[in-house]
Write a protein that holds these residues in place. Structure first.
Motif, PDB file in Angstrom:
ATOM      1  N   ASN A 176      10.555  28.643  11.821  1.00 58.44           N
ATOM      2  CA  ASN A 176      11.743  27.882  11.434  1.00 58.44           C
ATOM      3  C   ASN A 176      11.815  26.637  12.303  1.00 58.44           C
ATOM      4  O   ASN A 176      11.965  26.731  13.522  1.00 58.44           O
ATOM      5  N   LEU A 177      11.695  25.466  11.670  1.00 54.49           N
ATOM      6  CA  LEU A 177      11.821  24.186  12.371  1.00 54.49           C
ATOM      7  C   LEU A 177      13.014  23.451  11.795  1.00 54.49           C
ATOM      8  O   LEU A 177      13.076  23.200  10.586  1.00 54.49           O
ATOM      9  N   THR A 178      13.978  23.109  12.653  1.00 55.29           N
ATOM     10  CA  THR A 178      15.224  22.475  12.207  1.00 55.29           C
ATOM     11  C   THR A 178      15.498  21.236  13.056  1.00 55.29           C
ATOM     12  O   THR A 178      15.387  21.274  14.286  1.00 55.29           O
ATOM     13  N   VAL A 179      15.874  20.160  12.372  1.00 57.26           N
ATOM     14  CA  VAL A 179      16.316  18.924  13.026  1.00 57.26           C
ATOM     15  C   VAL A 179      17.684  18.571  12.451  1.00 57.26           C
ATOM     16  O   VAL A 179      17.858  18.546  11.230  1.00 57.26           O
ATOM     17  N   GLY A 180      18.667  18.328  13.325  1.00 57.99           N
ATOM     18  CA  GLY A 180      20.025  18.038  12.880  1.00 57.99           C
ATOM     19  C   GLY A 180      20.602  16.818  13.576  1.00 57.99           C
ATOM     20  O   GLY A 180      20.190  16.457  14.687  1.00 57.99           O
ATOM     21  N   LEU A 181      21.568  16.182  12.910  1.00 59.06           N
ATOM     22  CA  LEU A 181      22.234  14.991  13.458  1.00 59.06           C
ATOM     23  C   LEU A 181      23.712  15.069  13.143  1.00 59.06           C
ATOM     24  O   LEU A 181      24.116  15.399  12.014  1.00 59.06           O
ATOM     25  N   SER A 182      24.522  14.753  14.142  1.00 57.63           N
ATOM     26  CA  SER A 182      25.973  14.717  13.976  1.00 57.63           C
ATOM     27  C   SER A 182      26.501  13.475  14.674  1.00 57.63           C
ATOM     28  O   SER A 182      26.081  13.159  15.793  1.00 57.63           O
TER      29      SER A 182
END
Length: 544
Positions: free
Chosen positions: A397-403
């Protein structure tokens, strides 16, 4: 008054000291004339002189009496003024002592040790086409929160101990209500209640910065608000932790380091099973716990902060988790056989870079994490698509997030949230419908009109592309749900996330054919390209 008395006394003294004169008649050619001459004591009669002295002495005595009376009055006034001044001083001292005692008493009182907070949202809603209850079309999780249902958390804290050396102990509990289980809505006297926090935490014991805790806890960091998710450190754990949180050093540098050990034992056949069996001692059946295995989770995080106060605050965080579960046995009843459940393992590593405290409350956070094995499914997830050894060893599982939230000169604010995730399970099948890429982006623009009115719009899109064919359509397609929302609101707090807020919500969802095919054929959304959502929401959070 004093000047008049002094003048009178001076005149009287002159009268006493001045010599007496008499007029003597002198005869001449021009007739009689009077010439003054001094009268000595021999020429004044004794009775006349004694009478004058008595009169003058009486006047002097009278004036002296008045002077003495005035002196007495002056002294009395001065004494009273001095007493008043002393009384005022004493009153001020007593008032200050009273305030000090009151503050000390207040600081030690039970009321001052108690803290309360809450997060919540309520949103009566409907799907305008057909007057159905409001639903949230979603094909990925997490997804935009704009049309979420009702939820509330009640947070209670109590400072159970506060030592003179600075050591403190807090007891924290949080109760949550969810799933729109509201009596006024469904007529059922029941609620979906969960205890989200129940732990005790001690700080600054033995030395400043030491932290340790034990209990059940939501153990998490920064979120992506628009998606209602915590993309990096987000554990629901039953355990304890130890850490060091530094005070401010030169240059406003702060270091936080935490280690946590926790467990869960989910109530499902993967971790827990109760079977009926014949009791050998008594007639009838009895329940026996056949499977009971806990998942152990260890997390380590190190956080460095730079700046703050009147300058931007920068954050760098490194984070890791280790998941493990022991082997067990599951009893199949029809036919009766025992299935071996092997022990399993997984790990996660990730990081965060953030900036906040700029442009009147603006912020931005970038997240990235990579998880493998058991950790790829999350601490509450049950592994699916396992390998031939029935483990999740090869899952990834590879996740990239931006807030981000930006305040534009107090005329408008912009919120953004999004993530991209690539997931593969452990079965090793490359063209697998369970594997693939998914993501979502969400943008909310809000204007500032006057003190309270905040008209806004929101645009979002959910995307999902599986690696294999959809069993329903036998196609490999990119599923998409696009949403457009009108969000006029009345906001009572400051900043891009100021709350409380009342919000009218009209949301139009547009589903493509691939998205519709992800719903069951009997589902209302299977045949809907356009879904209209209408709601009136209130959202709040606060801490006392």
């Amino acid at each position: 008054m004093h000047k008049r008395l002094a003048l009178t006394i001076a005149c009287s003294s002159l009268m006493l000291a001045a010599p007496a004169f008499a007029q003597e008649s002198v005869s001449g050619q021009d007739g009689a004339a009077y010439v003054p001459r001094q009268i000595d004591g021999s020429e004044v009669s004794a009775p006349s002189s004694a009478e004058n002295e008595k009169k003058l002495q009486a006047q002097i005595d009278s004036l002296q009496a008045e002077i003495n009376a005035l002196k007495a009055q002056t002294q009395a006034l001065e004494t009273k003024a001095s007493e008043l001044q002393m009384n005022q001083t004493d009153a001020a001292i007593k008032l200050e002592e009273t305030r000090s005692l009151a503050e000390k008493s207040s600081g030690d009182s039970s009321a001052s040790r108690f803290r309360f907070g809450s997060y919540g949202r309520v949103q009566p809603s409907m799907n305008a086409d057909g007057m159905k209850s409001g639903r949230q079309p979603r094909i990925v999780y997490p997804s935009p929160r704009v049309d979420e249902g009702s939820y509330v958390e009640l947070w209670f804290g109590y400072n159970a101990y506060k030592g003179e050396d600075g050591a403190t102990v807090d007891v924290v509990s949080t109760i949550a209500f969810s799933d729109d289980k509201l009596f006024h809505r469904d007529g059922i006297w029941d609620s979906s209640i969960a205890i989200r926090n129940l732990y005790v935490e001690a700080r600054d014991v033995w030395f400043q910065g030491l932290v340790f805790w034990a209990g059940s806890r939501m153990y998490r960091g920064d979120d992506i608000y628009l998606l209602d998710t915590w993309p990096l450190d987000n554990l629901n754990t039953y355990g304890g932790g130890l850490g060091y949180h530094s005070a401010k050093y030169a240059g406003n540098m702060r270091t936080n380091f935490d280690v946590h050990f926790g467990t869960n034992r989910l109530n499902n056949d993967y971790q827990y099973q109760v079977v009926d069996t014949v009791d050998e001692r008594f007639v009838g059946k009895t329940d026996v716990i056949f499977l009971d295995r806990q998942r152990f989770i260890t997390s380590i995080k190190a956080e460095q902060l730079f700046g703050g106060d009147d300058s931007p605050l920068f954050k760098i965080k490194l984070y890791s988790e280790i998941h493990s579960i022991d082997k067990g046995e599951h009893l199949e009843t029809q036919p009766e056989q025992i299935t071996e459940l092997p022990k399993d393992f997984g790990w996660l590593i990730g990081g965060q870079f953030g900036i906040s405290n700029f442009l009147d409350g603006s912020y931005a956070n970038l997240f990235i994490k990579y998880a493998t094995g058991l950790a790829a499914y999350g601490e509450m997830g049950i592994p699916f698509g396992v390998n031939t050894s029935k483990t999740a060893e090869d899952a990834k599982n590879l996740t990239v997030g931006l807030s981000a939230g930006l305040n534009i000169l107090n005329y408008a604010d912009v919120l953004f949230g999004g993530y991209v995730r690539y997931f593969t399970d452990a079965d090793g099948v490359e063209e697998d419908f369970d594997d693939g890429v998914e993501g979502v982006w969400d943008l909310r623009l809000t204007g500032h009109v006057g003190k309270y009115f905040r008209p806004g719009i929101e645009l979002s899109q959910q995307l999902r592309r599986p690696n294999g064919l959809n069993p329903a359509s036998l196609k490999q397609e990119l599923a998409s749900i696009f949403k457009f929302s009108l969000l006029p609101a009345v906001r009572f707090g400051d900043g891009v996330l100021g709350r409380p807020e009342f919000r009218f919500n009209y949301t139009l969802s547009v589903l493509n054919d691939a998205a519709k095919m992800l719903y069951n054929e009997k589902d209302y959304l299977r045949g809907k390209t356009y879904v209209h959502f209408v709601g009136f929401a209130a959202e709040w959070w606060f801490n006392l």
